[in-house]
Design an enzyme around this catalytic site. Structure first.
Site, mmCIF file in Angstrom:
data_model
loop_
_atom_site.group_PDB
_atom_site.id
_atom_site.type_symbol
_atom_site.label_atom_id
_atom_site.label_comp_id
_atom_site.label_asym_id
_atom_site.label_seq_id
_atom_site.Cartn_x
_atom_site.Cartn_y
_atom_site.Cartn_z
ATOM 1 N N ASP A 47 29.758 23.482 95.506
ATOM 2 C CA ASP A 47 29.320 22.203 94.937
ATOM 3 C C ASP A 47 27.927 22.304 94.336
ATOM 4 O O ASP A 47 27.243 23.325 94.468
ATOM 5 C CB ASP A 47 29.390 21.101 96.007
ATOM 6 C CG ASP A 47 28.812 21.544 97.356
ATOM 7 O OD1 ASP A 47 28.057 22.526 97.396
ATOM 8 O OD2 ASP A 47 29.128 20.903 98.365
ATOM 9 N N ASN B 88 29.992 13.658 108.817
ATOM 10 C CA ASN B 88 31.105 12.737 108.547
ATOM 11 C C ASN B 88 32.403 13.475 108.235
ATOM 12 O O ASN B 88 33.361 12.881 107.764
ATOM 13 C CB ASN B 88 30.747 11.774 107.401
ATOM 14 C CG ASN B 88 30.563 12.495 106.066
ATOM 15 O OD1 ASN B 88 30.676 13.714 105.992
ATOM 16 N ND2 ASN B 88 30.291 11.737 105.023
ATOM 17 N N HIS C 168 32.861 15.914 106.006
ATOM 18 C CA HIS C 168 33.095 16.416 104.651
ATOM 19 C C HIS C 168 33.046 17.943 104.616
ATOM 20 O O HIS C 168 32.338 18.573 105.402
ATOM 21 C CB HIS C 168 32.147 15.785 103.620
ATOM 22 C CG HIS C 168 30.726 16.247 103.638
ATOM 23 N ND1 HIS C 168 29.687 15.409 103.306
ATOM 24 C CD2 HIS C 168 30.149 17.438 103.916
ATOM 25 C CE1 HIS C 168 28.554 16.080 103.373
ATOM 26 N NE2 HIS C 168 28.800 17.314 103.746
ATOM 27 N N GLU D 250 33.843 13.719 100.350
ATOM 28 C CA GLU D 250 33.501 12.678 101.310
ATOM 29 C C GLU D 250 34.765 12.002 101.846
ATOM 30 O O GLU D 250 35.847 12.146 101.261
ATOM 31 C CB GLU D 250 32.607 11.639 100.616
ATOM 32 C CG GLU D 250 31.303 12.201 100.056
ATOM 33 C CD GLU D 250 30.284 12.581 101.135
ATOM 34 O OE1 GLU D 250 30.680 12.859 102.278
ATOM 35 O OE2 GLU D 250 29.082 12.603 100.812
#
Ligand code: GLP
Length: 260
Positions: free
Chosen positions: A66, A135, A137, A142
């Protein structure tokens, strides 16, 4: 999913580096997927030590997961800069074989499509190294990311921007958007190797390994991968219900895989 629990972060890095070194020894032109963030740093350190000791990584290609949108490449927290600093230089990779999504492209959608094409042109990713967000990811996929998603533009979750604020002068400076390989892109890698350490990751690890496959915990998509390995330390393993089973599986592996 193969789950290996080791003592601490350095042991996580040593084991992950051993798996990568094994691949590169067998396939000097291996294609690696590389992750940023703090989780894989011990892996890169252990690989750098192996490179110093003679492991040749100069023909290995790498694809980053990313990149932030709109951040200059020479900003120290751009993933171009991070990959160069933490991976390319210490491991002795050839910069011409290292790819990071172009978060500065005038046409971001075209840059994403181009990134997918570059992965295909390289023959696909042999091993994708992954960290995990608190979280759940992976990459910057996400919660509620499509389990079939490809490289695309994403908006960062507020939790991720808070988590990553430590790398920037202020929370407001953390970019709002990113380009990330999709969950479908990650599933296409021939192997997936997720590393995590510390109690802050314990909930995400429990959800990803033992929860239902759900876009609410995007890393859980790895349950659909045929060759996914999770290497974690005791703290990150602390919420796993079947930790003793994973330990026993590793301890008794030699009995079913002679020579392993
Ligand atoms: C970052 C990256 C992910 C990384 C995750 C966890 O923002 N985009 O690839 O796995 O968040 O980061 P860390 O390892 O620093 O906890």
């Amino acid at each position: 999913m193969e789950v290996v629990i080791v003592e601490g972060p350095e042991e996580v890095g040593a084991l992950a580096a051993a798996r990568i070194a094994e691949l590169v020894a067998a396939r000097p032109r291996a294609v690696l997927g590389v992750a940023t963030g703090s989780s894989p740093l011990a892996t890169y350190r252990a690989l750098a030590a192996r490179a110093d000791a003679g492991l040749d990584l100069s023909r290995v290609s790498a694809f980053a997961l990313d990149e932030y949108v709109g951040i200059r490449r020479d900003h120290p927290e751009s993933y171009h800069a991070v990959v160069d600093r933490e991976v390319v230089r210490p491991l002795g990779l050839d910069p011409a074989l290292v790819h990071v999504p172009d978060g500065l492209a005038a046409d971001l959608d075209a840059a994403c499509e181009d990134y997918e094409a570059q992965i295909v042109a390289a023959g696909g990713i042999d091993l994708q190294l992954l960290g995990i967000g608190t979280n759940g990811h992976i990459g910057f996929n996400e919660p509620t990311s499509s389990l079939a998603s490809r490289t695309r533009v994403k908006t960062l979750a507020p939790r991720t921007r808070e988590d990553n604020a430590r790398f920037f002068a202020s929370a407001e400076e953390v970019p709002m958007h990113c380009l990330t390989q999709g969950l479908g892109t990650i599933l296409d890698a021939r192997r997936a190797l997720l590393v995590a350490h510390g109690a802050a990751k314990a909930r995400a690890i429990a959800e990803v390994v033992e929860g239902p496959v759900s876009s609410m915990w995007p890393g859980s998509v790895l349950q659909l991968h045929r060759r996914a390995t999770v290497v974690i330390d005791e703290a990150a393993a602390s919420e796993l219900r079947l930790a003793d089973y994973y330990r026993a599986t590793v301890a008794h592996r030699a009995a079913v895989q002679p020579g392993a």
